[in-house]
Write a protein that holds these residues in place. Structure first.
Motif, PDB file in Angstrom:
ATOM      1  N   PHE A   1      24.075 -38.760  20.773  1.00 12.96           N
ATOM      2  CA  PHE A   1      23.312 -38.634  22.358  1.00 12.96           C
ATOM      3  C   PHE A   1      23.768 -38.069  23.421  1.00 12.96           C
ATOM      4  CE2 PHE A   1      23.220 -43.021  19.246  1.00 12.96           C
ATOM      5  CZ  PHE A   1      21.360 -43.140  19.293  1.00 12.96           C
ATOM      6  N   PRO A   2      23.293 -36.891  22.973  1.00  8.22           N
ATOM      7  CA  PRO A   2      24.414 -35.719  23.837  1.00  8.22           C
ATOM      8  C   PRO A   2      23.340 -36.472  25.606  1.00  8.22           C
ATOM      9  CG  PRO A   2      22.529 -34.420  22.815  1.00  8.22           C
ATOM     10  CD  PRO A   2      22.704 -36.260  21.924  1.00  8.22           C
ATOM     11  N   ARG A   3      23.765 -35.989  26.138  1.00  5.47           N
ATOM     12  CA  ARG A   3      23.380 -36.168  27.633  1.00  5.47           C
ATOM     13  C   ARG A   3      22.511 -35.044  28.186  1.00  5.47           C
ATOM     14  NH1 ARG A   3      28.561 -37.783  31.213  1.00  5.47           N
ATOM     15  NH2 ARG A   3      30.008 -39.772  30.547  1.00  5.47           N
ATOM     16  N   TYR A   4      21.777 -35.388  28.824  1.00  3.83           N
ATOM     17  CA  TYR A   4      20.493 -35.000  29.226  1.00  3.83           C
ATOM     18  C   TYR A   4      20.909 -34.205  30.846  1.00  3.83           C
ATOM     19  CZ  TYR A   4      17.357 -37.833  26.839  1.00  3.83           C
ATOM     20  OH  TYR A   4      16.998 -38.140  25.375  1.00  3.83           O
ATOM     21  N   ASN A   5      22.033 -33.253  30.084  1.00  9.13           N
ATOM     22  CA  ASN A   5      22.701 -31.936  31.621  1.00  9.13           C
ATOM     23  C   ASN A   5      22.935 -30.903  30.413  1.00  9.13           C
ATOM     24  OD1 ASN A   5      24.875 -32.834  29.779  1.00  9.13           O
ATOM     25  ND2 ASN A   5      25.653 -33.316  31.054  1.00  9.13           N
ATOM     26  N   GLN A   6      22.080 -30.448  29.843  1.00  6.40           N
ATOM     27  CA  GLN A   6      22.019 -29.334  28.864  1.00  6.40           C
ATOM     28  C   GLN A   6      21.589 -28.505  29.616  1.00  6.40           C
ATOM     29  OE1 GLN A   6      24.488 -29.495  25.817  1.00  6.40           O
ATOM     30  NE2 GLN A   6      24.249 -32.502  26.644  1.00  6.40           N
ATOM     31  N   ASP A   7      22.654 -27.270  29.198  1.00 11.12           N
ATOM     32  CA  ASP A   7      22.156 -25.323  29.347  1.00 11.12           C
ATOM     33  C   ASP A   7      21.137 -24.761  28.339  1.00 11.12           C
ATOM     34  OD1 ASP A   7      23.328 -25.532  32.293  1.00 11.12           O
ATOM     35  OD2 ASP A   7      25.298 -25.786  31.282  1.00 11.12           O
ATOM     36  N   PHE A   8      21.191 -25.227  27.137  1.00  9.83           N
ATOM     37  CA  PHE A   8      21.124 -24.365  25.966  1.00  9.83           C
ATOM     38  C   PHE A   8      20.681 -25.362  24.936  1.00  9.83           C
ATOM     39  CE2 PHE A   8      23.575 -21.218  28.022  1.00  9.83           C
ATOM     40  CZ  PHE A   8      23.627 -19.917  28.779  1.00  9.83           C
ATOM     41  N   ILE A   9      20.016 -24.856  24.458  1.00  9.07           N
ATOM     42  CA  ILE A   9      19.817 -25.750  23.345  1.00  9.07           C
ATOM     43  C   ILE A   9      19.327 -25.013  22.228  1.00  9.07           C
ATOM     44  CG2 ILE A   9      18.176 -27.523  21.895  1.00  9.07           C
ATOM     45  CD1 ILE A   9      17.341 -28.563  24.599  1.00  9.07           C
ATOM     46  N   ILE A  10      20.429 -24.442  21.637  1.00 11.28           N
ATOM     47  CA  ILE A  10      19.907 -23.421  20.169  1.00 11.28           C
ATOM     48  C   ILE A  10      18.550 -24.526  19.083  1.00 11.28           C
ATOM     49  CG2 ILE A  10      21.059 -21.867  18.399  1.00 11.28           C
ATOM     50  CD1 ILE A  10      24.143 -22.526  19.824  1.00 11.28           C
ATOM     51  N   VAL A  11      17.965 -23.591  18.969  1.00 14.70           N
ATOM     52  CA  VAL A  11      17.058 -24.122  17.621  1.00 14.70           C
ATOM     53  C   VAL A  11      17.571 -23.010  15.809  1.00 14.70           C
ATOM     54  CG1 VAL A  11      15.076 -24.506  16.389  1.00 14.70           C
ATOM     55  CG2 VAL A  11      15.890 -24.830  18.926  1.00 14.70           C
ATOM     56  N   LEU A  12      18.378 -23.753  14.950  1.00 12.95           N
ATOM     57  CA  LEU A  12      18.374 -23.136  13.418  1.00 12.95           C
ATOM     58  C   LEU A  12      17.900 -22.991  13.046  1.00 12.95           C
ATOM     59  CD1 LEU A  12      22.023 -24.926  13.026  1.00 12.95           C
ATOM     60  CD2 LEU A  12      21.455 -23.043  14.719  1.00 12.95           C
ATOM     61  N   GLY A  13      17.008 -21.069  12.870  1.00 14.97           N
ATOM     62  CA  GLY A  13      16.206 -20.967  11.895  1.00 14.97           C
ATOM     63  C   GLY A  13      15.674 -21.532  10.003  1.00 14.97           C
ATOM     64  N   SER A  14      15.135 -21.822   9.505  1.00 13.24           N
ATOM     65  CA  SER A  14      15.082 -21.721   7.986  1.00 13.24           C
ATOM     66  C   SER A  14      14.304 -20.902   7.372  1.00 13.24           C
ATOM     67  CB  SER A  14      14.880 -23.481   8.002  1.00 13.24           C
ATOM     68  OG  SER A  14      13.632 -23.882   8.554  1.00 13.24           O
ATOM     69  N   GLY A  15      14.574 -20.078   7.581  1.00 15.70           N
ATOM     70  CA  GLY A  15      13.125 -19.828   6.734  1.00 15.70           C
ATOM     71  C   GLY A  15      11.691 -19.758   7.359  1.00 15.70           C
ATOM     72  N   LEU A  16      10.988 -18.329   6.719  1.00 10.46           N
ATOM     73  CA  LEU A  16       9.402 -18.559   6.821  1.00 10.46           C
ATOM     74  C   LEU A  16       8.485 -18.528   6.110  1.00 10.46           C
ATOM     75  CD1 LEU A  16       9.477 -15.953  10.319  1.00 10.46           C
ATOM     76  CD2 LEU A  16       9.535 -18.227  10.818  1.00 10.46           C
ATOM     77  N   ILE A  17       6.752 -18.979   5.920  1.00  9.32           N
ATOM     78  CA  ILE A  17       6.076 -17.658   5.482  1.00  9.32           C
ATOM     79  C   ILE A  17       5.318 -16.749   5.676  1.00  9.32           C
ATOM     80  CG2 ILE A  17       4.372 -19.297   4.004  1.00  9.32           C
ATOM     81  CD1 ILE A  17       5.177 -22.198   3.844  1.00  9.32           C
ATOM     82  N   GLY A  18       5.622 -15.818   5.769  1.00  7.89           N
ATOM     83  CA  GLY A  18       5.376 -14.615   5.644  1.00  7.89           C
ATOM     84  C   GLY A  18       5.392 -15.004   7.792  1.00  7.89           C
ATOM     85  N   ASP A  19       5.011 -14.777   8.338  1.00  7.42           N
ATOM     86  CA  ASP A  19       5.279 -14.756   9.482  1.00  7.42           C
ATOM     87  C   ASP A  19       5.250 -16.231  10.344  1.00  7.42           C
ATOM     88  OD1 ASP A  19       2.251 -14.844   9.740  1.00  7.42           O
ATOM     89  OD2 ASP A  19       2.528 -13.180  11.218  1.00  7.42           O
ATOM     90  N   LYS A  20       4.570 -17.657   9.307  1.00 11.51           N
ATOM     91  CA  LYS A  20       4.437 -18.940   9.746  1.00 11.51           C
ATOM     92  C   LYS A  20       5.546 -19.319  10.260  1.00 11.51           C
ATOM     93  CE  LYS A  20      -0.032 -17.268  10.698  1.00 11.51           C
ATOM     94  NZ  LYS A  20      -0.525 -17.346  11.805  1.00 11.51           N
ATOM     95  N   VAL A  21       5.891 -19.976  10.974  1.00 15.97           N
ATOM     96  CA  VAL A  21       7.008 -21.442  11.017  1.00 15.97           C
ATOM     97  C   VAL A  21       6.408 -23.169  10.165  1.00 15.97           C
ATOM     98  CG1 VAL A  21       7.883 -23.530  12.183  1.00 15.97           C
ATOM     99  CG2 VAL A  21       7.280 -20.662  13.360  1.00 15.97           C
ATOM    100  N   PRO A  22       7.254 -22.539   9.261  1.00 13.06           N
ATOM    101  CA  PRO A  22       7.050 -23.850   7.995  1.00 13.06           C
ATOM    102  C   PRO A  22       6.929 -25.679   8.849  1.00 13.06           C
ATOM    103  CG  PRO A  22       8.681 -23.078   7.194  1.00 13.06           C
ATOM    104  CD  PRO A  22       8.618 -22.421   8.073  1.00 13.06           C
TER     105      PRO A  22
END
Length: 343
Positions: free
Chosen positions: A160-181
Motif C-alpha cells: 500500500f504505497p503512500r499517496y506522494n508519488q511523482d511517477f506511476i509506471i504502467v508496464l505494457g503487455s501487448g496490443l490487439i492491432g492498435d487497441k488496448v486489450p
C-alpha cells in the motif's frame, strides 16, 4: 517444543528480510519453512493433548483419516482441473503454447501416476525405477519452489504505497492491432485509480509513464496506445510520459528509470501491472536499480493458472544456474545410488 523454536526463528528471519526488502524470493522460502514448522508444532500439540483426552484423540484420528481419504480426490481433481483449464484457455485465448501449460501439467501428472502404477505392478527395471525416482525428486524440488513462489507473490500483493508519488509506471503487455486489450486496460485503470486518489487526497499530480515498444503484429507502440487510452479517460497529456523502446519487463524498468532520472534527481515512483505479474516485476525493478514497489490489477480467474505457470518458469530462468546445479546434484545422487546397487 523444538518445532516452535525453529518456526519462530524462520518467521523472524522472514519478517526482518521482508521489512528490509520485500522483493526477494528468499522471503518466500523462509516463510514457507516457517509455516511448515508451525503446522508441525500444531500437530505435536494436538497429539500430545490427545494422549490424555479420549474425545480429542477420536476427533484427531477421524480428521486424519478423512484427510488421507481425500488425497486421491485432490490429486485427480487437480489433474482434471488443469486439463479443463487448458481447454478453457484454448477456447478463450487461442492455441498458443503458453495457453496450453495447464493442460501439459495435468497430462504430465497423469503420466507420472500411470508410470508409478506400472512400475510397482509389472515393470521390474532398475534403470527405469531410478529414472522415475529421480524425476519424482526433481518434481518435489520444483513443487517446493513453486509453493515458495506462490507465497512470495501472495505476500507481495499487500503493498500500500503512500499517496506522494511523482511517477506511476504502467508496464505494457501487448496490443490487439492498435487497441488496448482488457489485460492491459486493467493495468491502466489501476494507475488511473491511484492517480485520482492521490490527487483528491493530497492535490499532487503524478506523471504516468506508459512503457512498451511496438511488437511485430502491433500497428503502433504499446506506449502510444496506452497514452491514447489515458487521454480518453481524462488524464491530462502534460502528465503522460511515453517510453516506447522497451520489449520486456526489465527494459520497461530500466528505460523508465532513465526517463525519471532525467526529470528529477530524487523522486518517488510505483508501477502497475496485473497481480500475477507483480512479484516478478518487483524483482526486475530491483535489478534495474529502482526502489519502486508495485500495485496489482485483478485478472480473470480462468487466466490465473496459465499466467502463474508462465511467471514461475520465468522466475526459474532468472535463477537458472542455481536450479541447474540443484537438478544436477539430484541426478548425480541417483546415478551414484544406481551404480552402487550393481556393486
Amino acid at each position: 517444543m523444538y518445532f516452535a523454536v525453529i518456526a519462530a526463528i524462520f518467521l523472524m528471519v522472514f519478517v526482518g528480510l521482508y521489512v528490509w526488502d520485500r522483493r526477494r524470493i528468499s522471503n518466500g522460502i523462509f516463510l514457507t519453512i516457517g509455516l511448515f514448522f508451525v503446522l508441525l508444532t500444531i500437530l505435536y500439540v494436538v497429539l500430545t493433548v490427545s494422549d490424555r483426552h479420549d474425545v480429542v484423540r477420536v476427533i484427531v484420528t477421524g480428521l486424519a483419516i478423512i484427510l488421507i481419504l481425500l488425497i486421491p480426490f485432490f490429486f485427480f481433481g487437480l489433474i482434471f482441473g488443469l486439463i479443463m483449464n487448458g481447454r478453457t484457455m484454448m477456447k478463450k485465448e487461442g492455441k498458443r503454447l503458453a495457453n496450453l501449460l495447464p493442460m501439459f501439467a495435468g497430462l504430465g501428472l497423469l503420466g507420472l501416476f500411470i508410470w508409478g502404477i506400472a512400475q510397482g505392478s509389472f515393470i521390474s527395471s532398475p534403470p527405469l525405477a531410478a529414472i522415475f525416482a529421480a524425476i519424482i525428486m526433481i518434481l518435489t524440488y520444483f513443487i517446493f519452489f513453486f509453493v515458495t513462489f506462490l507465497i512470495s507473490s501472495f505476500v507481495y500483493q499487500y503493498n500500500f504505497p503512500r499517496y506522494n508519488q511523482d511517477f506511476i509506471i504502467v508496464l505494457g503487455s501487448g496490443l490487439i492491432g492498435d487497441k488496448v486489450p482488457p489485460l492491459l486496460a486493467s493495468r491502466l485503470d489501476k494507475a488511473i485509480s491511484f492517480y485520482t486518489k492521490q490527487l483528491l487526497k493530497t492535490g499532487k499530480q503524478a506523471t504516468i509513464i506508459v512503457s512498451g515498444g511496438q511488437g511485430e503484429n502491433e500497428l503502433t507502440s504499446e506506449a502510444n496506445a496506452m497514452r491514447l487510452y489515458l487521454l480518453e479517460k481524462g488524464i491530462p497529456e502534460d502528465y503522460i510520459l511515453m517510453e516506447d523502446q522497451s520489449v520486456n519487463t526489465l527494459q520497461n524498468m530500466r528505460f523508465s528509470k532513465a526517463k525519471m532520472d532525467a526529470i528529477l534527481p530524487k523522486y518517488k515512483s510505483i508501477f502497475t501491472t496485473n497481480n500475477f505479474h507483480l512479484f516478478r516485476a518487483g524483482l526486475y525493478a530491483k535489478k534495474a536499480g529502482l526502489k519502486s514497489q508495485g500495485i496489482g490489477s485483478k485478472t480473470a480467474f480462468y487466466y490465473m493458472p496459465s499466467a502463474l505457470m508462465r511467471e514461475f518458469i520465468a522466475i526459474v530462468m532468472m535463477h537458472k544456474k542455481l536450479n541447474l546445479v540443484i537438478v544436477g546434484l539430484i541426478l548425480l545422487m541417483f546415478l551414484g545410488l544406481f551404480l552402487i546397487s550393481f556393486l
